[in-house]
Design an enzyme around this catalytic site. Sequence first.
Site, PDB file in Angstrom:
ATOM      1  CE  LYS A 112      51.526  33.570  40.316  1.00  0.00           C
ATOM      2  NZ  LYS A 112      51.577  34.567  41.385  1.00  0.00           N
ATOM      3  CE  LYS A 153      47.063  37.625  47.012  1.00  0.00           C
ATOM      4  NZ  LYS A 153      48.398  37.530  46.489  1.00  0.00           N
ATOM      5  CE  LYS A 170      44.596  38.839  40.954  1.00  0.00           C
ATOM      6  NZ  LYS A 170      45.911  39.236  41.475  1.00  0.00           N
TER       7      LYS A 170
HETATM    8  N1  AQP Z   1      44.386  38.554  36.503  1.00  0.00           N
HETATM    9  C1  AQP Z   1      45.384  39.404  36.262  1.00  0.00           C
HETATM   10  N2  AQP Z   1      45.296  40.310  35.279  1.00  0.00           N
HETATM   11  C2  AQP Z   1      46.313  41.182  35.010  1.00  0.00           C
HETATM   12  N3  AQP Z   1      47.461  41.178  35.721  1.00  0.00           N
HETATM   13  C3  AQP Z   1      47.593  40.276  36.718  1.00  0.00           C
HETATM   14  N4  AQP Z   1      48.591  40.014  37.584  1.00  0.00           N
HETATM   15  C4  AQP Z   1      48.233  38.986  38.395  1.00  0.00           C
HETATM   16  N5  AQP Z   1      47.004  38.558  38.070  1.00  0.00           N
HETATM   17  C5  AQP Z   1      46.573  39.345  37.028  1.00  0.00           C
HETATM   18  C6  AQP Z   1      49.842  40.744  37.618  1.00  0.00           C
HETATM   19  O1  AQP Z   1      50.895  39.801  37.667  1.00  0.00           O
HETATM   20  C7  AQP Z   1      51.953  40.360  38.460  1.00  0.00           C
HETATM   21  C8  AQP Z   1      52.389  39.383  39.494  1.00  0.00           C
HETATM   22  O2  AQP Z   1      51.406  39.097  40.411  1.00  0.00           O
HETATM   23  P1  AQP Z   1      51.812  38.253  41.701  1.00  0.00           P
HETATM   24  O3  AQP Z   1      52.054  36.864  41.352  1.00  0.00           O
HETATM   25  O4  AQP Z   1      52.933  38.877  42.404  1.00  0.00           O
HETATM   26  O5  AQP Z   1      50.610  38.391  42.662  1.00  0.00           O
HETATM   27  P2  AQP Z   1      49.100  38.471  42.395  1.00  0.00           P
HETATM   28  O6  AQP Z   1      48.756  39.778  41.767  1.00  0.00           O
HETATM   29  O7  AQP Z   1      48.470  38.197  43.710  1.00  0.00           O
HETATM   30  O8  AQP Z   1      48.855  37.303  41.328  1.00  0.00           O
HETATM   31  P3  AQP Z   1      48.000  36.033  41.475  1.00  0.00           P
HETATM   32  O9  AQP Z   1      48.063  35.254  40.216  1.00  0.00           O
HETATM   33  O10 AQP Z   1      46.623  36.400  41.961  1.00  0.00           O
HETATM   34  O11 AQP Z   1      48.808  35.248  42.586  1.00  0.00           O
HETATM   35  P4  AQP Z   1      48.291  34.604  43.924  1.00  0.00           P
HETATM   36  O12 AQP Z   1      47.146  33.739  43.504  1.00  0.00           O
HETATM   37  O13 AQP Z   1      49.457  33.830  44.474  1.00  0.00           O
HETATM   38  O14 AQP Z   1      47.866  35.720  44.814  1.00  0.00           O
HETATM   39  C9  AQP Z   1      51.452  41.670  39.044  1.00  0.00           C
HETATM   40  O15 AQP Z   1      51.953  42.719  38.245  1.00  0.00           O
HETATM   41  C10 AQP Z   1      49.968  41.563  38.898  1.00  0.00           C
HETATM   42  O16 AQP Z   1      49.351  42.822  38.762  1.00  0.00           O
END
Ligand code: AQP
Length: 339
Positions: A204, A118, A201
């Site tokens: 969002k 990040k 991955k």
């Molecule tokens: N691609 C993914 N596949 C499976 N699980 C996922 N999670 C996120 N992306 C995937 C799971 O969703 C939960 C919440 O995640 P988060 O929003 O707290 O943070 P993150 O993992 O950083 O998700 P994003 O979508 O990638 O958010 P941003 O873009 O804001 O950093 C967790 O249980 C995660 O494992």
Amino acid sequence: MTEVVHTPRVFSGIQPSGGLTLGNYLGAIKRFVDMQESGIETLYCMVDLHAITVWQDPADLRHNTRELAAGYIAAGLDPAKSILFNQSQVSAHAELGWLFSCIARMGWMKRMTQFKDKAGKNAENASLGLFGYPALMAADILIYHSTHVPVGEDQKQHLELTRDVAAKFNHDFGVDFFPMTEPVIEGAATRVMSLRDGSKKMSKSDPSDASRINMTDDADTIAKKIRKAKTDPDALPSEAEGLKDRPEARNLVNIFAALNDQTVDATLADVGGKQFSEFKPMLVDLAVNKLSPISTEMARLMNDPAEIDRILGDGSARARKIANPILEKTYDIVGMIRS
Ligand code: AQP
């Protein structure tokens, strides 16, 4: 020292840092619902304090927090069965987060791959909060003495750090107070990948909207994104082994299996031998069938933001009842006067 047996309790959270993706749904929310239905006490949070570790426009943050709550409920979380709340309304998270910042070590944080991903090349300019993110996450979990945390594969390292924090606290103060929490990483799609790049991955915050399926996408948009998803020219194999070096194909099969509540092997027994020209329309139908009712319900719930705020207020009050006594006991163990 006799080992304290902790009552099973589930906690997890998602950042309101954008719209929900299919990755969040399959990796996290679907599992949250399963655990709610298993009868264990469940707490699910919108981790707004985590979201601001990177810049969030205040109006967007408010909207995204309500939309995340709507997504939880539309996907099957029931505010009468699970405690649904946003993190900043339970100040014990931030307070225990500070105590854990004094327990966790710099070296532990430096090893966290999510920080490296990040912060990217500009780590010097990342917020201190982003660096210390896992200490607050450990607090989110341990402030409820949670025993199980359903998450996607990407959170495994943070869960290991949570156990390290609990173990160091217990050791330093000679207590058996915080439990060794178990990660629950289950299902066929614990790591949903970008539709444009099978090595990244689905996220969002990816700048490319085509890389992800949003839980608010309509049927046409879902169809277009799946039709355009990157694949390879070969037919699908009949066994999972055949997907080993085919990340994009593997991703679409994993998504299909997870949406259909079956194993990858069971999916391949049905679709093995098919070309993507045949498989993709099957995936479109399945995704639209499963996701459309959720997005329709989310839109309906978003028409009544006051009701969402009421649910979050009620959930926060219930969460505080569990968290505050654990925080008080922690302060006492650490040696703080509480008069
Ligand atoms: N691609 C993914 N596949 C499976 N699980 C996922 N999670 C996120 N992306 C995937 C799971 O969703 C939960 C919440 O995640 P988060 O929003 O707290 O943070 P993150 O993992 O950083 O998700 P994003 O979508 O990638 O958010 P941003 O873009 O804001 O950093 C967790 O249980 C995660 O494992």
